[in-house]
Design an enzyme around this catalytic site. Structure first.
Site, short mmCIF file in Angstrom:
data_model
loop_
_atom_site.label_atom_id
_atom_site.label_comp_id
_atom_site.label_asym_id
_atom_site.label_seq_id
_atom_site.Cartn_x
_atom_site.Cartn_y
_atom_site.Cartn_z
N SER A 262 4.43 -1.38 9.01
CA SER A 262 3.15 -1.22 8.32
C SER A 262 2.04 -0.98 9.32
O SER A 262 2.22 -1.16 10.53
CB SER A 262 2.83 -2.48 7.50
N LYS A 263 0.89 -0.60 8.80
CA LYS A 263 -0.29 -0.41 9.65
C LYS A 263 -0.65 -1.72 10.35
O LYS A 263 -1.08 -1.73 11.51
CB LYS A 263 -1.47 0.08 8.82
N ARG A 264 -0.46 -2.82 9.66
CA ARG A 264 -0.77 -4.14 10.23
C ARG A 264 0.05 -4.40 11.49
O ARG A 264 -0.44 -4.97 12.46
CB ARG A 264 -0.52 -5.23 9.19
N ASP A 267 -1.60 -2.43 14.27
CA ASP A 267 -2.86 -3.08 14.69
C ASP A 267 -2.58 -4.33 15.52
O ASP A 267 -3.25 -4.58 16.52
CB ASP A 267 -3.68 -3.47 13.45
#
Length: 513
Positions: A262-264, A267
């Site tokens: 995921s993008k998380r 990040d």
């Protein structure tokens, strides 16, 4: 292949294109090109509530940056256009009506409140509400109501959806190129909505109709669509159409190997999950591989190995080689772990394949900006790009990104203003000052200031005076670089020139005191 291969990549314009979507597009592209087929881009924007302005262009820009452009799509070779589902919505209703007439679908008038009440009632009893053969004739639809009541509701303009009538007591035998044979008991399937109250089709109806009308021969998509395969096969059968061949790609997993990437995750661990930088309508900025300094070739080569293996030891593939080697039968069923270090490894390789001149052009703005910042002058600097190219040739093998170049080469452009503390203690001895004074004299007397001459004269002096090489070369490197690192000392001296070399030795002598 007996048929002309036609594949499609069909993203929804709801935000930036995730790296998993790029992998799906890549596999479609490789398959199409291997068989001299056509790669189609279709924008599936039936869910207008989630539509994001600019997302479609972002998708197109991403494919182009990755060098996997579509052959047909919005505003390009529109043989079966339009290629945005929102522009095709008028044709879907006729196909939904066709399914109703053939008995494969029905009108459902249940309100959202009524369905919610049914769900809560089932939950209270420890059950899961499912709308299908076991209860549909007890609900508000054209199967339970009289023809007159149904027509009255339609004439009154009551909201309705059109549901697929999933069969009872059947076993579906499905085929998937990657997964093999799949059996499904139809009793566990729900009656999916095909057409919504807002006059738009759901994904299920629209994508089946479009794939048929656009003559798609192979549907290569993500594993998340595997649960929809039964419905899609049934829809093809209900229409009397020949179904394409299906291949469901494995998930791309987190670096830990557990769960979908995921993008998380990006990040948290400091790597992009989007091909290009993305700025949301709210102004939030998400990192992109391009802006982070990755080469498109590295990204594509890395993504190709997420779920696919050529069966050889070869890891570095050009796009042409990937096309030649690609085979859906060599795609794994199991999820593929995303390895941020591996994509850096690929990028390092492709860095070495770039010409020094091209890298110098990319590095020049960084050099000019930093030289200006490190100068006492107020004017801007414009360093010769040919000089930068020579510097790049000396340091690029230690770099992964162009952004690494400055830290590896700043001493070629600005003199060190301070010295690494540990290096200073290691390199400076009681006799270093006098040794450096002698070295300065040797350098001053060299007329042919070339690398070979510098090597011969300085090393010759060291040998003839029976001095340890470390006692000369370490402080000399410290004077030039400010640390005990960097390319060959004589390359550095040649590049910065005699005057600058002498000046830096003087600075070190003054620092020693």
């Amino acid at each position: 292949m007996s048929k002309q291969v036609r594949v499609r990549f069909a993203p929804s314009p709801t935000g930036p294109l995730h790296i998993g979507g790029v992998r799906t597009a890549l596999f479609n592209y490789l398959f199409a090109k291997k068989y001299n087929g056509t790669f189609v881009l279709r924008i599936e924007d039936t869910d207008q509530n989630r539509y994001v302005e600019g997302a479609e262009q972002y998708i197109i820009d991403s494919l182009n940056w990755c060098n996997i452009p579509f052959d047909e799509g919005p505003n390009k070779n529109e043989k079966f256009g339009p290629y945005r589902q929102s522009e095709r919505k008028d044709l879907y209703k006729q196909y939904a009506d066709q399914l109703i007439k053939s008995g494969h679908a029905y009108y459902a008038f249940d309100t959202a409140e009524a369905l919610d009440a049914h769900r809560k009632d089932h939950e209270a009893k420890g059950k899961t509400f499912i709308y299908n053969w076991h209860n549909r004739e007890k609900l508000s639809n054209s199967l339970s109501l009289s023809a007159e009541d149904v027509q009255a509701k339609l004439d009154a303009g009551e909201d309705y959806v059109i549901r697929f009538k999933s069969p009872q007591d059947q076993t579906l035998h499905l085929k998937d190129i990657i997964r093999g044979d799949i059996k499904i008991d139809t009793n566990i399937l729900d009656d999916k909505v095909l057409f919504k109250a807002d006059g738009m089709p759901t994904y299920h109806l629209a994508n089946i109709v479009d794939d048929h009308l656009m003559e798609i021969t192979h549907v290569i998509r993500g594993e998340e669509w595997l649960p929809s395969l039964a419905l899609h096969y049934q829809l093809y059968d209900a229409f009397g159409w020949e179904a394409p061949e299906f291949a469901h790609l494995p998930l791309i997993l987190k670096p830990t190997g557990k769960g979908k990437l995921s993008k998380r995750d990006g990040d948290k661990l400091g790597f992009p999950v989007f091909p290009l930088e993305y700025i949301s309508p709210e102004g939030d900025v998400s990192k992109g591989y391009k802006e982070d300094g990755y080469f498109a070739e590295a990204v594509v080569n890395f993504l190709a190995f997420l779920g696919w293996n050529p069966g050889t030891e070869q890891e570095i593939f050009s796009l042409e080689e990937l096309i030649e080697a690609f085979d859906l039968s060599k795609v794994n069923k199991a999820g593929a772990r995303f390895d941020p270090d591996k994509i850096k490894w690929f990028n390092h390789h492709y860095m070495q394949e770039q010409s020094n001149d091209n890298l110098a052009e990319a590095f020049k703005p960084i050099v000019d900006r930093n030289v200006t910042l490190n100068s006492d002058d107020l004017g801007d600097y414009d360093i010769d790009v040919n000089y930068i190219s020579m510097v790049v040739g000396l340091i690029k093998e230690r770099a992964t990104f162009v952004n690494d170049f400055w830290d590896l080469s700043n001493f070629f452009f600005v003199a060190p203003t301070e010295y690494d503390e540990k290096a200073f203690k290691k390199a400076i001895k009681d006799d270093t000052k006098s040794i450096m004074t002698d070295v300065k004299s040797i350098i001053n007397n060299i007329e042919n200031f070339e690398v070979e001459t510098l090597q011969n004269d300085v090393k010759g002096w060291i040998t003839s005076n029976d001095i340890g090489f470390g006692k000369v070369m370490m402080p000399l490197r410290l004077a030039l670089v400010g640390a005990l690192q960097g390319p060959d000392v004589f390359d550095i001296m040649y590049m910065i020139g005699k005057n600058e070399t002498v000046k830096r030795i003087d600075n070190l002598i003054e620092k020693i005191g």
